[in-house]
Write a protein that holds these residues in place. Structure first.
Motif, mmCIF file in Angstrom:
data_model
loop_
_atom_site.group_PDB
_atom_site.id
_atom_site.type_symbol
_atom_site.label_atom_id
_atom_site.label_comp_id
_atom_site.label_asym_id
_atom_site.label_seq_id
_atom_site.Cartn_x
_atom_site.Cartn_y
_atom_site.Cartn_z
ATOM 1 N N LYS A 173 0.880 -1.171 0.000
ATOM 2 C CA LYS A 173 0.000 0.000 0.000
ATOM 3 C C LYS A 173 0.917 1.220 0.000
ATOM 4 N N ILE A 174 0.748 2.077 -1.009
ATOM 5 C CA ILE A 174 1.671 3.197 -1.206
ATOM 6 C C ILE A 174 0.922 4.529 -1.154
ATOM 7 N N LYS A 175 1.494 5.477 -0.425
ATOM 8 C CA LYS A 175 0.944 6.842 -0.354
ATOM 9 C C LYS A 175 1.967 7.788 -0.967
ATOM 10 N N ILE A 176 1.517 8.629 -1.902
ATOM 11 C CA ILE A 176 2.410 9.581 -2.551
ATOM 12 C C ILE A 176 1.922 11.009 -2.326
ATOM 13 N N ASN A 177 2.845 11.967 -2.527
ATOM 14 C CA ASN A 177 2.430 13.371 -2.490
ATOM 15 C C ASN A 177 2.226 13.875 -3.923
ATOM 16 N N ASP A 178 1.932 15.161 -4.062
ATOM 17 C CA ASP A 178 1.649 15.715 -5.394
ATOM 18 C C ASP A 178 2.892 15.816 -6.274
ATOM 19 N N LYS A 179 4.078 15.591 -5.662
ATOM 20 C CA LYS A 179 5.331 15.599 -6.438
ATOM 21 C C LYS A 179 5.727 14.182 -6.852
ATOM 22 N N LEU A 180 4.810 13.231 -6.624
ATOM 23 C CA LEU A 180 5.019 11.818 -6.969
ATOM 24 C C LEU A 180 6.144 11.176 -6.152
ATOM 25 N N GLU A 181 6.323 11.674 -4.939
ATOM 26 C CA GLU A 181 7.293 11.082 -4.017
ATOM 27 C C GLU A 181 6.542 10.185 -3.035
ATOM 28 N N ILE A 182 7.154 9.050 -2.692
ATOM 29 C CA ILE A 182 6.515 8.118 -1.761
ATOM 30 C C ILE A 182 6.635 8.657 -0.328
ATOM 31 N N LEU A 183 5.475 8.820 0.315
ATOM 32 C CA LEU A 183 5.444 9.263 1.711
ATOM 33 C C LEU A 183 5.398 8.062 2.647
ATOM 34 N N LYS A 184 4.728 6.994 2.192
ATOM 35 C CA LYS A 184 4.595 5.803 3.028
ATOM 36 C C LYS A 184 4.400 4.575 2.146
ATOM 37 N N LYS A 185 5.097 3.499 2.497
ATOM 38 C CA LYS A 185 4.970 2.236 1.771
ATOM 39 C C LYS A 185 4.951 1.108 2.791
ATOM 40 N N THR A 186 3.824 0.400 2.867
ATOM 41 C CA THR A 186 3.690 -0.682 3.838
ATOM 42 C C THR A 186 3.240 -1.960 3.130
ATOM 43 N N ILE A 187 3.486 -3.094 3.778
ATOM 44 C CA ILE A 187 2.990 -4.372 3.240
ATOM 45 C C ILE A 187 1.516 -4.506 3.636
ATOM 46 N N PHE A 188 0.652 -4.572 2.633
ATOM 47 C CA PHE A 188 -0.791 -4.709 2.869
ATOM 48 C C PHE A 188 -1.168 -6.175 3.020
ATOM 49 N N LEU A 189 -0.627 -7.027 2.139
ATOM 50 C CA LEU A 189 -0.904 -8.465 2.176
ATOM 51 C C LEU A 189 0.309 -9.246 1.712
ATOM 52 N N LYS A 190 0.457 -10.451 2.251
ATOM 53 C CA LYS A 190 1.489 -11.369 1.758
ATOM 54 C C LYS A 190 0.830 -12.720 1.532
ATOM 55 N N PHE A 191 0.973 -13.254 0.320
ATOM 56 C CA PHE A 191 0.379 -14.543 -0.018
ATOM 57 C C PHE A 191 1.320 -15.680 0.354
ATOM 58 N N ASN A 192 0.747 -16.868 0.623
ATOM 59 C CA ASN A 192 1.585 -18.059 0.798
ATOM 60 C C ASN A 192 1.626 -18.829 -0.525
ATOM 61 N N GLU A 193 2.427 -19.875 -0.560
ATOM 62 C CA GLU A 193 2.654 -20.603 -1.814
ATOM 63 C C GLU A 193 1.380 -21.252 -2.348
ATOM 64 N N ILE A 194 0.533 -21.731 -1.448
ATOM 65 C CA ILE A 194 -0.715 -22.384 -1.863
ATOM 66 C C ILE A 194 -1.651 -21.386 -2.541
ATOM 67 N N GLU A 195 -1.650 -20.148 -2.061
ATOM 68 C CA GLU A 195 -2.507 -19.104 -2.634
ATOM 69 C C GLU A 195 -2.021 -18.648 -4.015
ATOM 70 N N GLY A 196 -0.743 -18.927 -4.312
ATOM 71 C CA GLY A 196 -0.154 -18.451 -5.562
ATOM 72 C C GLY A 196 0.437 -17.070 -5.390
ATOM 73 N N SER A 197 0.605 -16.357 -6.490
ATOM 74 C CA SER A 197 1.185 -15.009 -6.440
ATOM 75 C C SER A 197 0.140 -13.963 -6.798
ATOM 76 N N PRO A 198 0.126 -12.839 -6.061
ATOM 77 C CA PRO A 198 -0.793 -11.760 -6.448
ATOM 78 C C PRO A 198 -0.367 -11.184 -7.793
ATOM 79 N N ASP A 199 -1.320 -11.028 -8.684
ATOM 80 C CA ASP A 199 -1.016 -10.528 -10.031
ATOM 81 C C ASP A 199 -1.792 -9.229 -10.248
ATOM 82 N N GLY A 200 -2.561 -9.120 -11.333
ATOM 83 C CA GLY A 200 -3.311 -7.898 -11.599
ATOM 84 C C GLY A 200 -4.394 -7.662 -10.553
#
Length: 297
Positions: A173-200
């Motif tokens: 989950k990424i938060k940016i300012n109006d200059k397109l700079e990242i203010l905050k970047k956190t892990i929202f979700l992490k999948f396990n191998e059985i779930e597969g990989s998050p794609d689109g």
């Protein structure tokens, strides 16, 4: 309101090697998507059921709309603006020309009409991918880096969005300012191998996140807190990309892929590589087109 959805329907039986980049274009009543490795743009008019396939000269990660029949293509090392009516190239912007082994992957337009897209190592081994934004003046900004397989993005609003590294199985989950700079970047979700990989991914009008599971034969829906509130299972192994569309914007269109599948999996999931539709009881956000200020097009 609990989410309800129909059983997935195959609306175009295909053997896409790497179907991706779903895009709903309302005025054409059409769903667009690509086959990255086969260098194809595929178009289905859902009103007439007319199908069209266009070929391009490079691997294509996504297609986004600008206006009328003008689109922007995310090609290997290039953003290309084209008139799809006559396949005329109107403009070209080079991307990572110094990284010949990289290619553009997924891309979407944000609520301000800016294009966000990621790059990746074509061999899927190096962490050489980055996240870019093409602004409303067609200026390219590098916003983040060190991705294996950049995927998404999906927008909450003009300053907050989700983005994925499929190889790490992580959604940020990424938060940016109006200059397109990242203010905050956190892990929202992490999948396990059985779930597969998050794609689109895509978001609905309630800002729930709809995530495609590559090698997971499903789409999961998460609320803003990261709680899983719905799941749709598919008769295809690799679910790659999804977008809302249709007359009421409450239908989900889904691309799939045959890449990385062995003969046993292909036998179990013979519709892999096809285009699917799911009807839901919730609307998606309307398709946003790339907004170019002082446009010559």
């Amino acid at each position: 309101m609990s989410i309800k959805s129909s059983k997935p329907t195959c609306i175009w039986k295909l053997k896409s090697f790497l179907g991706e980049g779903t895009l709903w274009v309302p005025f054409l009543n059409s769903i667009f998507f690509v086959d990255i490795k086969k260098k194809k743009i595929l178009i289905l008019n859902t009103k007439t059921n007319k199908k069209k396939i266009l070929r391009v000269d490079k691997e294509i990660g996504f297609i986004s709309h600008i206006k009328r029949n003008i689109f922007i293509l995310g090609l290997k090392s290039e953003l290309r603006i084209v008139d799809l009516k006559n396949i005329k190239i109107l403009s070209s912007i080079g991307v990572e020309l110094n990284k010949p082994n990289n290619r553009i992957n997924d891309g979407k337009i944000d609520p301000k009409g800016r294009l966000w897209f990621g790059t990746m190592d074509n061999l899927e081994k190096k962490q050489s991918g980055s996240l870019y934004c093409l602004d409303n003046h067609l200026r390219l900004h590098k916003v983040d880096e060190k991705y294996f397989i950049a995927n998404g993005p999906a927008f909450l609003d003009k300053n907050n969005f989700y983005h994925t590294d499929s190889r790490k199985r992580v959604i940020y989950k990424i938060k940016i300012n109006d200059k397109l700079e990242i203010l905050k970047k956190t892990i929202f979700l992490k999948f396990n191998e059985i779930e597969g990989s998050p794609d689109g991914m895509t978001t609905d009008i309630r800002n729930n996140l709809w995530v495609c599971h590559y090698r997971g034969a499903s789409i999961s829906v998460y609320d803003l807190r990261g709680n899983k509130i719905h799941q749709i299972n598919f008769p295809a192994k690799n679910i790659t990309n999804c977008t809302f569309g249709g007359f009421a914007n409450n239908e989900l269109f889904i691309s799939t892929a045959r890449k990385d599948m062995n003969s046993k999996e292909l036998k179990k999931y013979p519709l892999s590589g096809s285009l699917f539709r799911v009807k839901t009881n919730i609307k998606g956000k309307k398709t946003t087109s790339l907004k170019i200020l002082n446009s010559l097009f």
